[in-house]
Design a protein around this motif. Structure first.
Motif: not given
Length: 152
Positions: A122-148
């Motif tokens: 569904r979506r990817v949100d990347p972010y970089v903290d340049w001071e700490q040299n750390i990259g962070i991402c949130e990868v969003i996806f959906e799973v569709e399944y049968f539900y009764q």
């Protein structure tokens, strides 16, 4: 027996644990967890955290419904000091995003073709903290399944 949502989450953990260079990925992920930790508490990189999100029931006939279950994968990567300002952490973050997407879409039925219909990126949100040299991402996806109605 675990609920369908829990079985799906367990499969996501297993899928992300396959991220190793020996398996054709860019990195060896050293930590896969379902416990949220801010990057200030992460000691080993790269790391991924799985966060269960909301679900939306889609009503159909004869009690045969489906649920769209949102799952977030938070990825953390740290690059060595970027002395030359080449954007190394940003490049490594893109490689980690690629690894997460590849692992998640390798099994679109989440190990349960009997009830999981599809895994949808569904979506990817990347972010970089340049001071700490750390990259962070949130990868969003959906799973569709049968539900009764009435099942866990």
């Amino acid at each position: 027996m675990a609920s369908k949502r829990e079985q799906i989450l367990q499969n996501v953990v297993s899928s992300l644990q396959t991220i190793t260079t020996a398996s054709g990925y860019n990195f060896d992920v050293v930590k896969v967890s379902r416990k949220f930790l801010p990057y200030s508490k992460i000691n080993e990189f790269p790391a991924v955290i799985i966060v269960a999100g909301p679900g939306r029931i889609q009503e159909h006939t004869n009690y045969e419904n489906t649920e769209m279950f949102e799952i977030g994968v938070i990825g953390y990567i740290r690059a060595d000091k970027d002395i030359e300002n080449e954007g190394l952490v940003s490049q490594d973050l893109e490689k980690l995003i690629q690894d997460i997407r590849k692992a998640i879409t390798a099994d679109v039925h989440r190990g349960h073709p009997d009830f999981v219909i599809m895994t949808w990126p569904r979506r990817v949100d990347p972010y970089v903290d340049w001071e700490q040299n750390i990259g962070i991402c949130e990868v969003i996806f959906e799973v569709e399944y049968f539900y009764q109605i009435g099942e866990a």
